[in-house]
Design an enzyme around this catalytic site. Structure first.
Site, short mmCIF file in Angstrom:
data_model
loop_
_atom_site.label_atom_id
_atom_site.label_comp_id
_atom_site.label_asym_id
_atom_site.label_seq_id
_atom_site.Cartn_x
_atom_site.Cartn_y
_atom_site.Cartn_z
N ARG A 220 61.58 14.05 -32.31
CA ARG A 220 61.23 13.34 -33.48
C ARG A 220 59.63 12.97 -33.32
NH1 ARG A 220 66.05 10.80 -35.84
NH2 ARG A 220 67.54 12.40 -35.20
N GLU A 222 57.55 10.68 -33.83
CA GLU A 222 57.41 9.43 -34.15
C GLU A 222 55.80 9.21 -34.34
OE1 GLU A 222 60.00 7.68 -35.27
OE2 GLU A 222 61.70 8.71 -34.47
N ARG A 228 61.19 1.13 -29.18
CA ARG A 228 62.62 1.83 -29.07
C ARG A 228 62.68 3.13 -29.71
NH1 ARG A 228 66.43 -1.47 -33.41
NH2 ARG A 228 65.10 -1.50 -35.21
N HIS A 229 61.51 3.94 -29.73
CA HIS A 229 61.36 5.33 -30.25
C HIS A 229 60.78 6.12 -29.25
CE1 HIS A 229 61.88 3.17 -34.31
NE2 HIS A 229 62.59 4.20 -34.44
N GLU A 366 70.58 -0.83 -33.23
CA GLU A 366 71.14 0.69 -33.59
C GLU A 366 71.34 1.68 -32.50
OE1 GLU A 366 69.50 3.23 -36.66
OE2 GLU A 366 70.23 4.71 -35.62
N SER A 369 74.42 6.71 -35.50
CA SER A 369 74.68 6.82 -36.90
C SER A 369 75.84 8.15 -37.14
CB SER A 369 73.33 7.41 -37.80
OG SER A 369 72.27 6.60 -37.89
N ARG A 417 68.81 4.86 -25.83
CA ARG A 417 69.07 3.59 -26.47
C ARG A 417 70.28 2.70 -25.79
NH1 ARG A 417 67.80 3.33 -32.27
NH2 ARG A 417 65.66 4.15 -32.39
P1 AMO Z 1 69.87 9.18 -36.49
O1 AMO Z 1 68.51 10.07 -36.73
O2 AMO Z 1 70.23 8.05 -36.96
O3 AMO Z 1 71.16 10.35 -36.68
O4 AMO Z 1 69.80 9.45 -34.74
C1 AMO Z 1 71.13 8.95 -33.98
C2 AMO Z 1 70.74 8.00 -33.02
O5 AMO Z 1 69.83 8.73 -31.89
C3 AMO Z 1 69.03 7.60 -31.62
N1 AMO Z 1 67.75 7.92 -32.14
C4 AMO Z 1 66.46 7.69 -31.24
N2 AMO Z 1 66.29 7.35 -29.65
C5 AMO Z 1 65.26 7.19 -29.18
N3 AMO Z 1 64.19 7.52 -29.94
C6 AMO Z 1 64.05 8.13 -31.20
N4 AMO Z 1 62.89 8.44 -31.96
C7 AMO Z 1 65.26 8.07 -31.80
N5 AMO Z 1 65.78 8.59 -33.18
C8 AMO Z 1 67.07 8.20 -33.13
C9 AMO Z 1 69.45 6.39 -32.01
C10 AMO Z 1 70.27 6.75 -33.46
O6 AMO Z 1 71.21 6.01 -33.65
N6 AMO Z 1 72.43 13.53 -37.10
C11 AMO Z 1 72.36 12.17 -37.24
C12 AMO Z 1 73.58 11.69 -36.48
C13 AMO Z 1 74.96 11.95 -37.22
O7 AMO Z 1 75.34 11.70 -38.36
O8 AMO Z 1 75.72 12.76 -36.52
C14 AMO Z 1 71.24 11.56 -36.53
O9 AMO Z 1 70.67 12.33 -35.97
O10 AMO Z 1 70.37 5.85 -30.92
#
Ligand code: AMO
Length: 443
Positions: A220, A222, A228-229, A366, A369, A417
């Site tokens: 990602r 970010e 937390r990212h 969170e 998802s 996380r």
């Molecule tokens: P989503 O984008 O909410 O959903 O990501 C799912 C989980 O991934 C973690 N997460 C992260 N952890 C660390 N750094 C980040 N930048 C970051 N972004 C997300 C979180 C989050 O809850 N495809 C969907 C999932 C699905 O519906 O199956 C998805 O990726 O813990």
């Protein structure tokens, strides 16, 4: 050369075996973690894969004489007699009276950070700068042993439920999660993207294996430096077919988490004790609709302006509420607004403004998802068009719908996380072995 038999004889006695060798000579291999010179004798602490073993040097024990080649971080083979001793609290322990030390390798320099203390005492950024060294500290390495347990629990539980482990490509033709946080890549003159999630592929595998899971890195871009990212994290995903409702996925996740916590208690006791981990008891996980949760936040918190999603302080409030109301560290929030969920999410037929989706909050943040997906071809094409997407760009993704897919759904769980909140860290980087963020690509 001898023939390879696949059998590697154990040349180092693990500490757990010491109780069976009291009074006998054994050999251990490890790194000299710490030397405490007490003038006429010395404590030499040896770090093995998962243990610290106390060895005692004294001229009384053998003709071996300690010299200046024995330094912290050198690798050594040590022979000695196992003796029983007592800790300050009166519990039993074993130590090794050194008969001989053979140095196997010598460090070229003294570590820039003290790693032999109980914990690393420097800024997180310095800790991360010297990660190959700081990870040797027992508390630091315990974090990632716990993380191993989490992944292992995820894998073992899902395998017991008939899931197949898969690996999907990380070089993708499209971003699966939308938004601007997608890394673009020049692929021999063509623009491609690093996978934001395995979404496009895990769904395609449902008509193949019915139930699949993957534990792998995702990316990602970010743009902000938050606690937390990460720009690269480990996503633990599963996807399952023939669901009756999206709550089947939440039920499966509850089973996964229960199993993980039990496994940690059973097989990761030394790390749990060292890090003083508060492992949550999970009987069942309460659920609340997004709309109801939002109403509660608006009533209790000031200055809530975004009615379509939660701010971190709202999640924190909901986490506390779940603890008070249900004595639960976890809370499922369901039926998020259609506008805020990705194109593959199934809208609720009873109210298309909301989706058959959920997030899981753990101690107010969170970690997951998930939800039910659109499985009908026309419905998916229609939804993409409604969202301003071009279905032609997703031709290969849409094959899964076009050629028939059962009702299905799944989730993504961020490994770092979950680890972060289990261990009570304020920053996700503490729970990441070699973090990648906007300012860091090394070590
Ligand atoms: P989503 O984008 O909410 O959903 O990501 C799912 C989980 O991934 C973690 N997460 C992260 N952890 C660390 N750094 C980040 N930048 C970051 N972004 C997300 C979180 C989050 O809850 N495809 C969907 C999932 C699905 O519906 O199956 C998805 O990726 O813990």
């Amino acid at each position: 050369m001898e023939d390879m038999t696949g059998v590697i004889p154990c040349t180092s006695t693990p500490y757990s075996e010491f109780k069976n060798h009291i009074g006998e000579e054994v050999t251990i291999k490890g790194a000299i973690h710490n030397i405490r010179d007490m003038s006429d004798f010395a404590f030499i602490i040896v770090r093995t894969a998962r243990e610290l073993i106390q060895c005692v040097y004294s001229p009384d024990f053998s003709d071996y004489r300690l010299d200046d080649k024995v330094v912290e971080q050198c690798s050594a083979k040590i022979r000695g007699k196992v003796v029983k001793s007592e800790t300050r609290d009166g519990s039993e322990r074993y130590e090794l009276q050194i008969h001989d030390i053979e140095i196997l390798s010598t460090p070229a320099a003294i570590p820039p950070v003290v790693i032999s203390k109980k914990q690393i005492n420097c800024d997180l950024s310095v800790n991360l700068d010297y990660r190959p060294v700081t990870l040797r500290n027992p508390k630091e390495r315990a974090i990632f042993k716990i993380q191993e347990g989490i992944q292992r629990g995820f894998r073992e539980y899902l395998m017991s439920q008939g899931f197949t482990e898969v690996h999907t490509p990380k070089i993708n033709y499209a971003g699966a999660e939308g938004g601007t946080n997608v890394f673009k890549l020049d692929y021999f003159g063509k623009q491609v993207y690093l996978a934001q999630s395995p979404q496009l592929y895990k769904q395609a595998l449902v008509p193949v294996y019915e139930r699949v899971f993957e534990i792998a890195p995702v990316f990602r871009a970010e743009h902000h430096d938050t606690s937390r990212h990460l720009n690269e994290y480990i996503s633990m995903d599963f996807e399952m077919g023939f669901i009756e409702s999206f709550t089947d996925i939440m039920n499966m996740e509850t089973g996964v988490l229960k199993y993980i916590m039990e496994l940690l208690k059973k097989e990761y006791e030394p790390e749990i004790e060292l890090l003083k981990v508060d492992v949550p008891e999970i009987k069942s996980i309460p659920c609340i609709r997004f709309k109801d949760a939002k109403e509660m936040c608006v009533k209790k918190l000031k200055n809530i302006t975004d009615m379509k999603d939660f701010e971190p302080e709202e999640e924190a409030f909901l986490g506390k509420w779940a603890k008070q109301q249900y004595n639960s560290d976890f809370l499922f929030v369901t039926h998020y607004l259609s506008k805020k969920r990705p194109f593959y999410t199934m809208d609720d037929p009873e109210d298309p403004e909301v989706t058959l989706s959920f997030d899981l909050l753990f101690r107010g943040i969170e970690i997951t998802s998930g939800g039910q997906r659109v499985h009908d071809y026309n419905m998916q094409v229609e939804k993409m068009k409604r969202l301003g997407m071009n279905p032609d760009e997703f031709e290969t993704y849409l094959m899964l719908h076009k050629y028939g897919a059962p009702p299905h759904g799944g989730l993504g769980l961020g490994l770092e996380r979950l680890t972060m909140h289990l261990l009570g860290f304020k920053n996700v980087r503490n729970a990441t072995m070699f973090p990648r963020d906007i300012n860091r690509v090394t070590p």
